[in-house]
Enzyme design. Structure first.
Site, PDB file in Angstrom:
ATOM      1  CB  ALA A  67      -0.882  -0.017   1.239  1.00  0.00           C
ATOM      2  N   GLY A 106       0.402  -5.186   0.641  1.00  0.00           N
ATOM      3  CA  GLY A 106      -0.719  -5.114  -0.298  1.00  0.00           C
ATOM      4  C   GLY A 106      -0.360  -5.659  -1.672  1.00  0.00           C
ATOM      5  CD  GLU A 109      -3.017  -7.666   2.154  1.00  0.00           C
ATOM      6  OE1 GLU A 109      -2.626  -6.490   1.997  1.00  0.00           O
ATOM      7  OE2 GLU A 109      -3.818  -8.018   3.040  1.00  0.00           O
ATOM      8  CD  GLU A 129       1.152  -5.876   5.124  1.00  0.00           C
ATOM      9  OE1 GLU A 129       2.002  -6.783   5.293  1.00  0.00           O
ATOM     10  OE2 GLU A 129       0.403  -5.823   4.127  1.00  0.00           O
TER      11      GLU A 129
END
Ligand code: 3H9
Length: 677
Positions: A67, A106, A109, A129
């Site tokens: 992210a 992310g 993911e 994370e």
């Protein structure tokens, strides 16, 4: 500001395969326009009847590295990430992620909602994370255990270390390894071969493996995770995946993610992520400053510091010439380096032949003249201005033109050292922290006359040897030790007034420090800086030193130690403190833990404010980096200056005034504005 959406995602077609390409330098983070681009291009590929399979890949150095952290805490913009992922996952056409560089957070993911994953051997995959005080908040904690099982998912999420592609393939996270230089073509071929199979289920898969591993991880990492929230939240989510249906697991993950995201720990850890990168930047220095070539390093002094410093360079394949005055000391120093490497090899950190290679590029000598071909010379002898000036004077005649002459002094005036040479532009400080081969911090001390390219080179070589380098100005103790001083002074005063060493240390350890001020003193040596006259007893410390209570090395300091160095409170120290109190007419009183915080930690913030005002640190976040990497300040509190904002600068000023401190004008300003640094 323009409302135009940057084009960071495009699509190309290769026959019946659509290739969606992300291009968002430097790390292809999932910024709002990337999410928008993914949505638009996947919608287009899905709607296109001619497209039978889709490849997702990235341009540039890496696959999606996560992210966009710089968007956290700001108002949401662009499409919701989970909605985009759900759309990709629900694709009726097989989707293949083509991974190079790092697929992180992310990014992984996103790869997990793709039905298949192809990666180059050099790729790394992970969910880091936790290192930002977070957890994979876009289904990662629920999808990962369905692909790699509970043990790998629990380990990956709670520790955050990425896996090499081959290991990821063993775990089933990568389906096929592609050619290092043919990823784009290999992924298209792979996707084409999957058209007949269609998409593979991602969420509709059973979680497998034994949950017992979760408790085992907690036990094994209890010390490392002390005070941290995120590792436990990650494990709770993986555990939830083992018993909850997918959607409920996802809701649980969301709840945990939001709690972390809006908590202070993640804010602190994100601050440090950017602070660490910011620290490398030197204000006022052109980005294209030409660096000096460092091919060979000289180290003067083969003691603990000199040896540790040398190890950093040897490990990176940079030859080191190490100088001592006596053969015995030289042999001892070289022996310690080898012993340390052998111990690391025994633990599997190095292969025995690597140890031989490193030792093979170490040249021990008794002759300072042997430093003539070194590009960087680091002096690491004891702290005496006369001795250092003498050495730098000699170096001035020995060192080749353009060599950087560095002192590892921890507090002496680098400008004065530079006067011993005819080339002050080449002189600077490189202050390593003990043990120098382990501790990540390097203070690079910029003298008045230090040349910009010398400074930039020292910062760059610091990064090369794996340090987090921070620029400090010349002042007593630079950034770190200067701030340590008021803390230690107040800690001693607190003893006089009624606190015990154990109480002060307990408050610091509970705060998250690895040890308190007195434990630190005992470890470093109570006798450091002592005047060495046992008859001159002016302080508690003098009394301790006079009795030979020099700390752990003597099994006695502020604490008593058994032969295994386990500490216990000392009746003798209590007695000595009592005698000093009586002599000074100080009445013993109850000291609260809060007072210990206010009098030992708040003054550090105050000193930090002075350092900033005097320009001895470039920015507040540099001070935080110094304290995180040099002194073990808990990263979840973001360093002293960030913590000041959490604590409230107004509260800090009020307490400092109550205790009679002179408050730094900058700190007062912050308090009046009710802001942090
Ligand atoms: C996440 O994904 C949450 C999800 O679960 C979603 C939930 C809903 N964002 O490190 P470098 C910048 S959390 C924004 O020097 P390297 C960095 O600041 C995220 N910016 O390069 C620097 O900027 P500057 C999970 C980022 O080659 C520049 O890029 N992912 C981000 O040594 C170069 O960085 C992570 O935690 C980012 N995500 O190392 C991965 N990442 O040049 C974090 C980097 O202005 N990133 N920047 O100073 C890394 O670990 C390393 O950057 C990486 C590259 C290994 C990728």
């Amino acid at each position: 500001m323009s409302d135009e959406t940057p084009v960071s995602v495009t699509m190309q077609k290769d026959g019946d395969v659509a290739v969606v390409i992300v291009n968002n330098p430097p790390v292809n983070a999932l910024s709002w326009h990337v999410r928008q681009g993914l949505k638009d291009n996947f919608e287009a590929a899905l709607a296109d009847g001619g497209v039978k399979a889709i490849v997702l890949r990235c341009d540039g150095a890496t696959f999606i590295a996560g992210a966009d952290i710089s968007e956290f805490g700001k108002p949401p913009r662009g499409p919701d990430f989970n909605a985009v992922l759900n759309m990709i996952e629900a694709s009726s056409k097989p989707v293949v992620a083509a991974i190079h560089g790092t697929a992180l957070g992310g990014g992984l993911e996103t790869a997990l909602v793709c039905h298949y994953r192809v990666a180059v051997p050099s790729a790394k995959l992970g969910v880091p994370e936790v290192k930002l005080g977070l957890l994979p908040g876009a289904g990662g904690t629920q999808r990962l255990p369905r692909v790699v099982g509970v043990e790998a998912a629990a380990t990956m999420t709670s520790l955050g270390d990425p896996l090499p592609a081959a290991k990821a393939k063993d775990l089933g996270l990568v389906d096929e390894l592609a050619g290092e230089d043919s990823l784009a073509a290999d992924a298209i071929a792979y996707a084409r071969a999957k058209i007949a199979d269609g998409p593979r289920p991602t969420r509709n898969r059973a979680v497998f493996g034994d949950v017992a591993v979760i408790e085992q991880l907690k036990t094994a990492n209890a010390k490392r995770w002390r005070g941290f929230e995120a590792p436990y939240a990650n494990l709770a989510c993986v555990e939830a995946a083992t018993r909850l249906p997918f959607d409920e697991g996802l809701a649980f993950e969301r709840e945990q993610f939001m709690k972390l995201m809006f908590g202070s720990q993640s804010a602190a850890q994100r601050h440090i992520f950017f602070a660490e990168r910011q620290a490398a930047k030197i204000d006022g220095l052109p980005k294209n400053t030409q660096l000096r070539d460092i091919r060979k390093v000289g180290v003067i002094g083969a003691g603990t510091m000199g040896g540790g410093i040398s190890m950093n360079f040897l490990q990176k394949g940079i030859p080191v010439t190490i100088v001592e005055m006596q053969q015995e000391a030289l042999d001892r120093g070289v022996g310690v380096i080898r012993k340390n490497y052998d111990a690391s090899a025994a633990k599997g950190r190095f292969k025995p032949e690597q140890v031989d290679q490193m030792m093979g590029i170490l040249t021990p000598t008794l002759n300072l003249d042997d430093l003539a071909d070194c590009d960087l010379i680091i002096e690491a002898v004891y702290e005496d201005m006369g001795v250092k000036k003498d050495i730098f004077g000699k170096l001035d005649t020995i060192a080749k033109p353009g060599a950087i002459l560095a002192s590892n002094t921890s507090y002496l005036d680098v400008d004065e050292i530079a006067t011993a040479t005819s080339r002050p532009g080449d002189v600077l400080g490189m202050h390593f922290f003990s043990p120098a081969n382990v501790m990540k911090l390097l203070e690079v001390v910029r003298g008045d006359k230090t040349a910009p390219d010398a400074l930039a080179t020292a910062m760059a070589i610091g990064k090369k040897i794996g340090k987090v380098a921070v620029v400090a100005g010349v002042c007593d103790g630079f950034i770190g030790n200067r701030m340590l001083k008021p803390r230690q002074v107040e800690a001693m005063k607190l003893l006089m007034e009624g606190a015990t060493p154990a109480q002060v240390d307990k408050v610091h350890v509970e705060f998250g420090m690895p040890m308190g001020p007195f434990q630190m003193s005992d470890l470093a040596g109570v006798d450091i800086g002592w005047h060495r006259d046992p008859n001159r007893i002016e302080s508690i410390r003098d009394a301790l030193c006079a009795e030979g209570r020099w700390g752990q090395k003597k099994q006695a300091g502020f604490y008593d130690y058994d032969e295994k160095r386990n500490p216990s409170e000392s009746a003798r120290v209590a007695e000595l403190i009592e005698q000093f109190r009586a002599k000074a007419g100080v009445e013993k009183r109850e000291i609260t833990d809060q007072e210990i915080i206010e009098r030992t930690l708040y003054p550090m913030v105050n000193e930090g404010a002075l350092i900033l005002t005097e320009g001895k640190a470039q920015r507040a976040s540099d001070i935080d980096v110094v304290w995180i990497y040099g002194y073990g300040w808990p990263v979840y509190r973001g360093g002293p200056m960030f913590w000041a904002g959490l604590e409230g600068t107004d509260k800090i000023v009020a307490a400092l005034e109550k205790h009679g401190f002179e408050v730094a004008p900058l700190l007062k300003e912050k308090a009046e504005a009710k802001t942090g640094f």
